[in-house]
Design an enzyme around this catalytic site. Structure first.
Site, PDB file in Angstrom:
ATOM      1  N   THR A   1      12.929  -8.721   4.373  1.00 47.21           N
ATOM      2  CA  THR A   1      12.724  -7.624   3.949  1.00 47.21           C
ATOM      3  C   THR A   1      13.740  -7.071   2.752  1.00 47.21           C
ATOM      4  OG1 THR A   1      13.736  -6.712   5.889  1.00 47.21           O
ATOM      5  CG2 THR A   1      11.225  -6.822   5.951  1.00 47.21           C
ATOM      6  N   LYS A   2      14.798  -7.818   2.823  1.00 49.25           N
ATOM      7  CA  LYS A   2      16.197  -7.576   2.279  1.00 49.25           C
ATOM      8  C   LYS A   2      16.620  -8.716   1.418  1.00 49.25           C
ATOM      9  CE  LYS A   2      17.376  -3.694   5.267  1.00 49.25           C
ATOM     10  NZ  LYS A   2      18.211  -3.389   6.074  1.00 49.25           N
TER      11      LYS A   2
ATOM     12  N   LYS B   1      23.455 -18.005  10.139  1.00 51.21           N
ATOM     13  CA  LYS B   1      24.549 -18.524   9.496  1.00 51.21           C
ATOM     14  C   LYS B   1      24.673 -18.812   8.235  1.00 51.21           C
ATOM     15  CE  LYS B   1      23.338 -23.441  10.261  1.00 51.21           C
ATOM     16  NZ  LYS B   1      23.538 -24.662  10.911  1.00 51.21           N
TER      17      LYS B   1
ATOM     18  N   HIS C   1       0.702  -1.021   0.090  1.00 54.57           N
ATOM     19  CA  HIS C   1      -0.042   0.133   0.075  1.00 54.57           C
ATOM     20  C   HIS C   1       0.735   1.167  -0.118  1.00 54.57           C
ATOM     21  CE1 HIS C   1      -3.535  -2.260   0.843  1.00 54.57           C
ATOM     22  NE2 HIS C   1      -2.962  -2.899   1.836  1.00 54.57           N
TER      23      HIS C   1
END
Length: 174
Positions: free
Chosen positions: A153-154, A171, A100
Site C-alpha cells: 500500500t506504500k 529486513k 473506486h
C-alpha cells in the site's frame, strides 16, 4: 501506428494470451509470439521480456517493461506502469493504478466512478512473489523483494524485503 497496436492487442487476447506457459514442454514458441505482440502494444519493451500465459494488461498502451523482466502466469496489471530491468514476477500478481471512489455517502459507490490513475513504478532487480497485490501510486525500490501474498500500500525502499497485509519491512538485503 494505432492500427498496428490495436491489431496486435486483438491478436494477443484472441491467441497469445491462451498459448501455453513458457516452461511448458509443448509451448512451441509461445513466449516469442507473446513478446512480439506485446512489443507492438506496450509503450516500451526491452529485450528478453517474458509475458506469461494468461496475463491481462487492459489496453497496455501505457506500460513500460525493461529488459530481462516479465509478467508471471495469470498476472493482472494496468497502466500507467513502469517496470525496470531484471524484474521477476510470480503468478497471479495484481498491480492496480486506480480504485473506486467512495467519498460521497449520499451516492452509491457504484455510481461514483474511479479515482484518477496513479503511476506504479517498479525499479530494477525486484522480485515480486506469487499473488502479491500492489496498489496505485506505489514505487518499489531497486533490489526489493515483495513476499508472496503481500499487499503493498506504500512505497518500498531499495533492497527491502516486505511481506504481509499491509506489507511491512521484514529486513533489508545486504
Amino acid at each position: 501506428m494505432n492500427i498496428i497496436k490495436n491489431i496486435c492487442l486483438i491478436l494477443y487476447y484472441l491467441i497469445g494470451r491462451h498459448l501455453p506457459a513458457s516452461q511448458s514442454p509443448y509451448s512451441f514458441g509461445a513466449k516469442k509470439i507473446r513478446y512480439v505482440l506485446c512489443k507492438k502494444v506496450f509503450n516500451k519493451t526491452g529485450k528478453n521480456v517474458n509475458i506469461e500465459h494468461g496475463v491481462f494488461f487492459g489496453r497496455g498502451f501505457d506500460i513500460e517493461i525493461g529488459e530481462n523482466s516479465g509478467l508471471g502466469i495469470n498476472c493482472r496489471v494496468s497502466g500507467p506502469l513502469k517496470i525496470g530491468k531484471n524484474v521477476m514476477m510470480g503468478p497471479e500478481v495484481m498491480i492496480y493504478t486506480s480504485n473506486h471512489k467512495i467519498d460521497d455517502v449520499n451516492i452509491p459507490m457504484i455510481f461514483q466512478g474511479d479515482t484518477p490513475k496513479e503511476l506504479v513504478e517498479i525499479e530494477d532487480d525486484v522480485w515480486i512473489g506469487a499473488r502479491a497485490i500492489i496498489l496505485p501510486g506505489v514505487k518499489i525500490g531497486k533490489g526489493s523483494v515483495i513476499a508472496a501474498g503481500a499487499v503493498v500500500t506504500k512505497d518500498v525502499p531499495p533492497y527491502a524485503v516486505v511481506g504481509g497485509n499491509p506489507a511491512k519491512i521484514i529486513k533489508f538485503r545486504k
